[in-house]
Structures are given as structure tokens and as C-alpha cells.
Design an enzyme around this catalytic site. Structure first.
Site, PDB file in Angstrom:
ATOM      1  N   SER A   4      -3.623 -13.160 -23.989  1.00  0.00           N
ATOM      2  CA  SER A   4      -4.387 -12.156 -23.252  1.00  0.00           C
ATOM      3  C   SER A   4      -5.013 -12.750 -22.006  1.00  0.00           C
ATOM      4  O   SER A   4      -5.397 -13.922 -21.970  1.00  0.00           O
ATOM      5  CB  SER A   4      -5.494 -11.581 -24.139  1.00  0.00           C
ATOM      6  OG  SER A   4      -4.956 -10.908 -25.251  1.00  0.00           O
ATOM      7  N   HIS A  38       1.507 -11.262 -27.126  1.00  0.00           N
ATOM      8  CA  HIS A  38       1.262 -12.406 -27.997  1.00  0.00           C
ATOM      9  C   HIS A  38       2.049 -13.636 -27.560  1.00  0.00           C
ATOM     10  O   HIS A  38       1.710 -14.748 -27.964  1.00  0.00           O
ATOM     11  CB  HIS A  38       1.580 -12.039 -29.443  1.00  0.00           C
ATOM     12  CG  HIS A  38       0.506 -11.218 -30.088  1.00  0.00           C
ATOM     13  ND1 HIS A  38      -0.334 -11.702 -31.066  1.00  0.00           N
ATOM     14  CD2 HIS A  38       0.104  -9.944 -29.875  1.00  0.00           C
ATOM     15  CE1 HIS A  38      -1.195 -10.764 -31.436  1.00  0.00           C
ATOM     16  NE2 HIS A  38      -0.937  -9.681 -30.720  1.00  0.00           N
ATOM     17  N   LYS A  56     -15.357  -6.105 -33.231  1.00  0.00           N
ATOM     18  CA  LYS A  56     -15.637  -5.464 -31.948  1.00  0.00           C
ATOM     19  C   LYS A  56     -14.750  -4.228 -31.758  1.00  0.00           C
ATOM     20  O   LYS A  56     -15.226  -3.174 -31.313  1.00  0.00           O
ATOM     21  CB  LYS A  56     -15.407  -6.462 -30.817  1.00  0.00           C
ATOM     22  CG  LYS A  56     -16.011  -6.045 -29.484  1.00  0.00           C
ATOM     23  CD  LYS A  56     -16.009  -7.208 -28.505  1.00  0.00           C
ATOM     24  CE  LYS A  56     -16.784  -6.859 -27.244  1.00  0.00           C
ATOM     25  NZ  LYS A  56     -16.904  -8.007 -26.334  1.00  0.00           N
ATOM     26  N   ASP A  57     -13.480  -4.340 -32.107  1.00  0.00           N
ATOM     27  CA  ASP A  57     -12.570  -3.191 -32.007  1.00  0.00           C
ATOM     28  C   ASP A  57     -12.982  -2.087 -32.975  1.00  0.00           C
ATOM     29  O   ASP A  57     -12.901  -0.901 -32.637  1.00  0.00           O
ATOM     30  CB  ASP A  57     -11.129  -3.625 -32.304  1.00  0.00           C
ATOM     31  CG  ASP A  57     -10.480  -4.325 -31.114  1.00  0.00           C
ATOM     32  OD1 ASP A  57     -11.045  -4.255 -30.010  1.00  0.00           O
ATOM     33  OD2 ASP A  57      -9.407  -4.936 -31.299  1.00  0.00           O
TER      34      ASP A  57
END
Length: 441
Positions: free
Chosen positions: A237, A233, A261-262
Site C-alpha cells: 500500500s 498485495h 480501524k476498518d
């Protein structure tokens, strides 16, 4: 600088503490009261809600979340199993059988834990492969990558000690063979082996030590995972293009886009996990581990769990014991210095045509090492292991440094948004041209 009279009044006034409370935006009054005094909810919202993330993640970026889900499953099942397990060489095997037969849902807990180890390594291997392919180890994410390697080594140690606990034939002889490797180290080797064993052979003190460390190390993994996430963080990413976001158009909030999505990825993953647990619970295990440990009977073929096999093949590729141990350790330690071995300014293999194919050869090479590691230590398997070991190290020590100097990468996209919105993957557009939507496949 000294505080003035007004400042001293504020510091001494007990009512002034209210002015320093966190300004929470939580709607629920109870949660807002908590968040004002300990802003955990606001921190989660900041780091996992509005946190800007590149808009072009693919499903390879799901595997970090899958690893965290698996870690929770492993700790939860492990804690409950430890309540029924007896860390004694005379009782361990029978206590595992009792868990399987007499403890309510003990079979489910044991199978979920045992297969969870395999699923954990599958997820982490894919997670590391993605980092290697898309260059997530490069600046400024070197520390993030190195913490990930530490997590991988801790996982290996935890899994090895857990494999010993059922006290079957492969547990006992695997522990004997692997711990004996330390005796190859000069001066300190024999002392390390004696300390690990707690005596002069693999016996009750060894089992007690391994049980204690197997219980402790997952919580160490949780701590290092926290540091891993903090480092992520701080730097942000990486993404499939390997370029940094330049404008707000290049990013989207983590929630709801990537939480959805996860969540989809987690559901698919749990379905696969459930199929393994309910229909193929012993598929990835070794049948000899259902035979009680017997120091007087050596199995015909001693092999570790499948996820150790590539490194086991590297160990056996060298006839010299010390040389094998050094190479096996070097295969892991070389990952720490990878960010400096690959000095190419381009991260993603998408734009490195030669490096991409050589990396895919390395991937196949790693799979061959895994296959050879499960074969007997005889020809032609030893020769194959030697060739694959040579390429494993040559890729990191020779190929990547060489390509960093001489390879000509493809042109990089101008931005993530341009790559998402243009027809041909985001290459520079002619002057005055406008971006066209991508055609449907």
C-alpha cells in the site's frame, strides 16, 4: 536433471504425499486438516493478518474496505430482487411495484439496492480522490491504478443498465439518449446502437439484454476486484507520506490494527447507509421514474443519475455530438495514462505545495461539473460546463506534466516511523538529535 533411485522411490511411494502437505499452524483440528490440503486459512492469515502495512494510514484508507462491503450488499440484494423481477416491458414497472408492496421486505431490498448504487459511487469517488491526492497511481502501482479505473468503468456500465430496469420515464428516456450516443461513431456507430437495442428502438429486447448484463457484470467486477487486491498485495500500500517503508518500524501487521480501524469505519458507514435507506430512500432518485415509461411523452428535462452528471456535463459542453462523445470517453480514458502524465518523483500532495492547490481547484471543478450536469442545456450552464471541461483536461495534460518539471517539492521525511514519532512531521533531524514524541493537540 534425472531423478535418482531414492527420488524415484519417493515419487512412487503413496505415503510420501504427506511430506508435501502444507505445515498449518491452525489450532482447530478440523480446520487444520482442511488447511493442510488447501491452505486458504493460512493465506488469509498471511495476506490479512501478518501482512505488513504502513503504520500511518488515515481514515481515507478505509474506503477500499467500504467498497468491498458495498459490493457484497449489492450482489446479495440484487440476486434476491432478480427472483421477483420480470424483464418485460409490459411487466417490469408493475413487478417493481409488487416488490415494493407485496414481497416480504421487498421495499427494504429495493431501497437498499437502489441507494447502495449511490453509496457505492460515493465510496469509490472518495477512494479515487485519495489515490489522486496521495499519488497512489505512481510507480510501482500503475497496474493497480489501471485496474481501479477498469472497475470504475464497469461500475458505470452496471449502474446505467440497472437504472433502466424499473422501466419508468427516466429509465426509458435515459436509455434512449445514452445508447443513441454511440450512433455518433463513424462506420460502426449505427450497428452498435442496433445491437444494444436488439432492434430499431428501445424496447423489450433492450430490457432483456440490459437485465442479463446487469446481473452478469457484478461478478465480472468481483473478478477484477480480486486482481486489484492481488496487485495491491504485490506492491504494498501507498501511505499519506507517499514514501516506501524502509524498516520494520515503518510497518505494523494488518491485524489487529487495521481490521479494528476498518471495522469502526464499516459501522459508521452502515449507520449512514441505514439513515439513507430508512429516512431518505428517494432523496437521490428522480421522481419521474415513478411514472411508467411512455415512448410518446418526453420528460421536460432528461438527466442521468447524480454520479454520471460530471461526465454528462462534459458531453453537453460540446455542440458537436461526436465531439461530446469523444470528450466524455476521453475524460475516463485519460485516467489510464495518468501515471505517465505526472512524472514527479514525489507522490503525496502534502509535499507539493503548488500541485496541492491546483488539485483542490480540480476537485471543486469536478463538483461544479456535477452541478451543471443536472441543469438544463442552456446558458449560462453550457458556458460553465465548457470552462470546467477545459480545466478538467488541462489539469491532466498541461498542469501535471508542467509541474513535474518545474515545481520544487518540500523535503521528504527520512522514514514513516520518523514522521510518526517526531514533533514536526518527520523532517530530517540535526546530527546527534533524538526523536521527540509528538505533542498532544
Amino acid at each position: 536433471m534425472a531423478a535418482g533411485p531414492h527420488d524415484q522411490h519417493e515419487l512412487s511411494d503413496p505415503d510420501s504425499d504427506v511430506r508435501h502437505m502444507h505445515d498449518s499452524k491452525v489450532q482447530n483440528p478440523v480446520l487444520r486438516w482442511i488447511d493442510q490440503r488447501m491452505p486458504v486459512i493460512s493465506m488469509i492469515q498471511l495476506e490479512y493478518g501478518s501482512f505488513p502495512t504502513p503504520r500511518n494510514f488515515n481514515y481515507f484508507w478505509n474506503f477500499g474496505a467500504l467498497a468491498m462491503v458495498t459490493l457484497v450488499i449489492m450482489i446479495a440484494t440484487g440476486v434476491v430482487l432478480s427472483m421477483q423481477y420480470a424483464a418485460n416491458t409490459h411487466l417490469a414497472f408493475d413487478s417493481v411495484e409488487r416488490i415494493m408492496r407485496d414481497v416480504n421486505y421487498g421495499w427494504l431490498l429495493r431501497y437498499a439496492h437502489a441507494n447502495g448504487a449511490s453509496m457505492f459511487f460515493i465510496v469509490v469517488y472518495i477512494h479515487m480522490w485519495r489515490s489522486l491526492y496521495y499519488g497512489s497511481y505512481k510507480s510501482p502501482r500503475e497496474l493497480l491504478w489501471m485496474l481501479g479505473v477498469v472497475l470504475f468503468i464497469l461500475m458505470m456500465a452496471t449502474a446505467f443498465m440497472g437504472y433502466v430496469l424499473p422501466w419508468g420515464q427516466m429509465s426509458f428516456w435515459g436509455a434512449t439518449v445514452i445508447t443513441n450516443l454511440f450512433s455518433a461513431l463513424p462506420v460502426v456507430g449505427e450497428h452498435i446502437v442496433t445491437w444494444l437495442w436488439g432492434g430499431f428502438s428501445v424496447d423489450n429486447p433492450t430490457l432483456n439484454r440490459f437485465f442479463s448484463l446487469h446481473f452478469l457484470l457484478p461478478f465480472v467486477i468481483v473478478g477484477v476486484t480480486f486482481l486489484h487486491v492481488v496487485a495491491l498485495h504485490i506492491t504494498g500500500s501507498n501511505n499519506p507520506l507517499g514514501i516506501e517503508p524502509k524498516t520494520k518500524k515503518d510497518t505494523i501487521p494488518f491485524h489487529p490494527y487495521y481490521t479494528i480501524k476498518d471495522s469502526f469505519g464499516i459501522v459508521v458507514y452502515l449507520v449512514v447507509f441505514a439513515i439513507l435507506v430508512f429516512f431518505m430512500p428517494n432523496y437521490l432518485g428522480h421522481p419521474d421514474n415513478y411514472i411508467p415509461a411512455n415512448p410518446l411523452v418526453t420528460p421536460a428535462h432528461i438527466v442521468p443519475e447524480w454520479y454520471f452528471l460530471p461526465f454528462y456535463a462534459i458531453l453537453r459542453a460540446v455542440p458537436n455530438k461526436l465531439g461530446g462523445v469523444v470528450l466524455m470517453g476521453g475524460a475516463l480514458l485519460i485516467l489510464f495514462v495518468l501515471p505517465w502524465l505526472d512524472s514527479s518523483p514525489v507522490r503525496s500532495m502534502r509535499f507539493r505545495p503548488i500541485a496541492k492547490w491546483l488539485f483542490l481547484v480540480w476537485t471543486v471543478n469536478f463538483g461544479v461539473l456535477m452541478w451543471v450536469g443536472g441543469k438544463p442545456a442552456e446558458q449560462p450552464y453550457i458556458l460553465i460546463a465548457q470552462i470546467c471541461t477545459a480545466y478538467y483536461f488541462a489539469y491532466f495534460l498541461v498542469i501535471l506534466p508542467f509541474l513535474a518539471k518545474f515545481e520544487r517539492p518540500l523535503p521528504l521525511p527520512e522514514s514513516i516511523a520518523r514522521a510518526v514519532l517526531t514533533r514536526k512531521g518527520g523532517g530530517p533531524l540535526p546530527a546527534g538529535a533524538t526523536a521527540k514524541p509528538m505533542e498532544k493537540a
